[in-house]
Design an enzyme around this catalytic site. Structure first.
Site, mmCIF file in Angstrom:
data_model
loop_
_atom_site.group_PDB
_atom_site.id
_atom_site.type_symbol
_atom_site.label_atom_id
_atom_site.label_comp_id
_atom_site.label_asym_id
_atom_site.label_seq_id
_atom_site.Cartn_x
_atom_site.Cartn_y
_atom_site.Cartn_z
ATOM 1 N N GLN A 1 0.902 -1.272 -0.075
ATOM 2 C CA GLN A 1 0.077 0.060 0.034
ATOM 3 C C GLN A 1 0.844 1.209 -0.091
ATOM 4 O O GLN A 1 0.540 2.209 -0.816
ATOM 5 C CB GLN A 1 -1.043 0.052 1.188
ATOM 6 C CG GLN A 1 -1.957 1.214 1.283
ATOM 7 C CD GLN A 1 -2.922 1.453 2.337
ATOM 8 O OE1 GLN A 1 -3.353 2.607 2.513
ATOM 9 N NE2 GLN A 1 -3.018 0.377 3.112
ATOM 10 N N GLU A 26 1.189 -0.960 8.280
ATOM 11 C CA GLU A 26 0.292 -0.049 8.679
ATOM 12 C C GLU A 26 0.306 -0.079 10.116
ATOM 13 O O GLU A 26 0.668 1.186 10.600
ATOM 14 C CB GLU A 26 -1.154 -0.129 8.087
ATOM 15 C CG GLU A 26 -2.194 0.889 8.630
ATOM 16 C CD GLU A 26 -1.725 1.903 8.316
ATOM 17 O OE1 GLU A 26 -1.840 2.508 7.126
ATOM 18 O OE2 GLU A 26 -2.077 3.010 9.044
ATOM 19 N N ASP A 84 0.420 3.838 5.912
ATOM 20 C CA ASP A 84 0.622 3.438 4.811
ATOM 21 C C ASP A 84 0.248 4.343 3.647
ATOM 22 O O ASP A 84 1.282 5.216 2.938
ATOM 23 C CB ASP A 84 -0.218 2.055 4.062
ATOM 24 C CG ASP A 84 0.457 1.060 4.724
ATOM 25 O OD1 ASP A 84 1.643 0.797 4.907
ATOM 26 O OD2 ASP A 84 -0.508 0.017 4.557
ATOM 27 N N GLY A 101 -7.868 20.427 19.320
ATOM 28 C CA GLY A 101 -7.548 21.976 19.104
ATOM 29 C C GLY A 101 -7.876 22.765 20.052
ATOM 30 O O GLY A 101 -8.279 22.268 21.205
ATOM 31 N N GLY A 102 -8.033 24.153 19.872
ATOM 32 C CA GLY A 102 -8.170 24.871 20.946
ATOM 33 C C GLY A 102 -9.783 25.137 21.224
ATOM 34 O O GLY A 102 -10.141 25.852 22.159
#
Ligand code: CAO
Length: 425
Positions: free
Chosen positions: A17, A139, A168, A246-247
């Site tokens: 892959q 993977e 991959d 995130g924020g």
């Protein structure tokens, strides 16, 4: 319309892959990708996860569009001669064999570079130099070694791998960027170079925010994580469930029908600028001025209660009804789409992100097209090649060998028997 990589020829010595993802992208941008496969069997994925007997698997077809296939036994002296010819004529050679395998075939970087100083040799390996450099890697090994698994899942459960193939396909993407950058640099230096990406490094690059959080941990609890304020933080970044990373705090919430539909959920982000509309939509207008809720820092220790309250509202709507309402107020949210819903989504068909491809032995199937859209380099998705389908054509047109030479090569066993019309089992 011309294509961005018109005129670039790639010796694609990849399998499974990670490598094939990279060369498929380059093929979509117009490169002539010549996939080298072992006679008889080809890329092992042709026969893996087969849904139709004796037909190239979707695993193979969906990773090898727009390529040509040549069968070469790399251990046969005549096979080596073909490979040497291709090294001399190609701009890029891409491989993702186990560590040392290409060297054992006789194609060390030094030799490849000496044969063609302009060639770029691009490799994927599981690990870079270090204790694991000789390991074979797939993977999920990369997801585990690159920091993804330890940071995915819930606090009270084991580490989890993700369905997105960040080890991959993610590494293939990184490698493709390295190749394009090396082609660009060659314009000024005239020389090729070696480009290497380790899957561990590629995954870690995608987990960059978790190394950020590891360092924040030294200065106090991670207040947007579900462990805050009641749970414990150890000395390593914990698994954060569905927290946003995130924020702006976010979580996955149930929608109408969740009892029977495993994907009746929505991702909901409590973005600070739209806090007031959120309060109105969920029927909590008093939270707009309540000092316990009005400002983001006050909300952090109460996130679980806030999301539970929002969920009481989302459970009264389907995920699509909730989307329609929330989008009117610019509240960031997203439906949890099943693969069935994605396959049927007409807007993805319209943009070519999901495409129907016709294959001579398989018939029609769906694939993911090029997600990178360019206004002057259109990506047309063409079916994957049958095993060795272009062997003679490549010997004739690329190496410019005559019929007598091709017959001699065929008699040597270096390219297998006659070109096969169907895949290996
Ligand atoms: N003709 C003759 N021999 C060939 C050949 C050809 N056309 N193509 C491959 N071979 C040989 C190789 O030379 C190698 O031989 P030796 O090991 O005896 O020198 C042999 O086939 C097997 O190659 P391999 O070790 O790469 O293959 P594997 O199936 O055992 O391992 C994988 C697969 C993916 C674990 C390994 O290639 C690897 O670690 N690659 C780097 C990391 C990577 O890309 N992983 C992602 C895979 S996608 O999930």
């Amino acid at each position: 319309m011309s294509k961005a990589l018109d005129g670039v020829r790639i010796l694609d010595f990849t399998h499974v892959q990670s490598g094939p993802t990279c060369t498929q992208l380059l093929a979509w941008f117009g490169a002539d990708v010549i996939k080298v496969e072992r006679p008889g069997t080809g890329d092992i994925t042709r026969g893996q996860l087969q849904d139709i007997p004796k037909v190239d698997s979707l695993y193979f077809t969906m990773l090898n569009h727009n390529k040509r296939s040549i069968t070469i036994d790399a251990r046969n002296p005549k096979g080596k001669e073909i490979l040497e010819g291709l090294v001399k004529t190609c701009d890029v050679m891409v491989e993702n064999f186990a560590p040392g395998a290409l060297d054992r075939m006789g194609f060390t970087w030094e030799r490849v570079h000496a044969m063609n100083p302009r060639i770029i040799l691009a490799s994927v390996k599981g690990f870079g130099p270090g204790p694991y450099e000789d390991c074979k890697v797939y993977e999920n090994v990369a997801q585990c070694a690159g920091g993804s698994a330890s940071t995915t899942g819930f606090d009270d459960g084991p580490p989890l791998v993700t369905g997105a193939q960040i080890g991959d396909s993610g590494t293939g993407l990184h490698l493709a960027l390295g190749i394009v950058a090396a082609l660009f640099q060659r314009n000024t230096t005239g020389e090729g170079q070696k480009v290497s990406v380790a899957m561990q490094d590629g995954v870690l690059n995608l987990c960059r925010v978790k190394l950020r959080d590891q360092q924040r941990l030294a200065h106090g609890p991670l207040t947007e994580y579900p462990q805050y304020p009641h749970g414990e933080f150890g000395d390593a970044v914990p698994r954060s469930g569905n927290a946003s990373g995130g924020g702006q705090p976010g979580w996955i919430l149930k929608c109408k029908g969740w009892e029977t539909d495993p994907n009746a959920y929505i991702y909901f982000i409590v973005q600070a600028p739209v806090w007031e509309p959120i309060c109105d939509v969920i029927g909590k207008p008093e939270w707009k001025t309540d000092p316990d809720y009005a400002k983001p820092p006050a909300r952090l220790p109460r996130l679980k209660h806030i999301f539970d309250t929002i969920e009481s509202w989302t459970m009264t709507k389907t995920k699509f009804e909730a989307m329609d309402i929330l989008n009117k107020y610019d509240i960031p949210c997203g439906p949890i789409l099943s693969m069935k819903e994605i396959a049927e989504e007409q807007s993805l068909r319209a943009t070519g992100t999901v495409v129907e491809v016709d294959h001579p032995t398989r018939g029609k199937y769906l694939s993911v097209g090029n997600p990178i859209k360019m206004s002057a380099s259109n990506s047309e998705v063409k079916r994957s090649p049958l095993l060795g389908e272009h062997t003679d054509e490549i010997l004739r047109d690329v190496l410019r060998w005559d019929e007598a030479k091709i017959a001699e090569i065929r008699a040597s066993g270096a390219i297998g028997g006659e070109t096969r019309a169907a895949a290996a089992e």
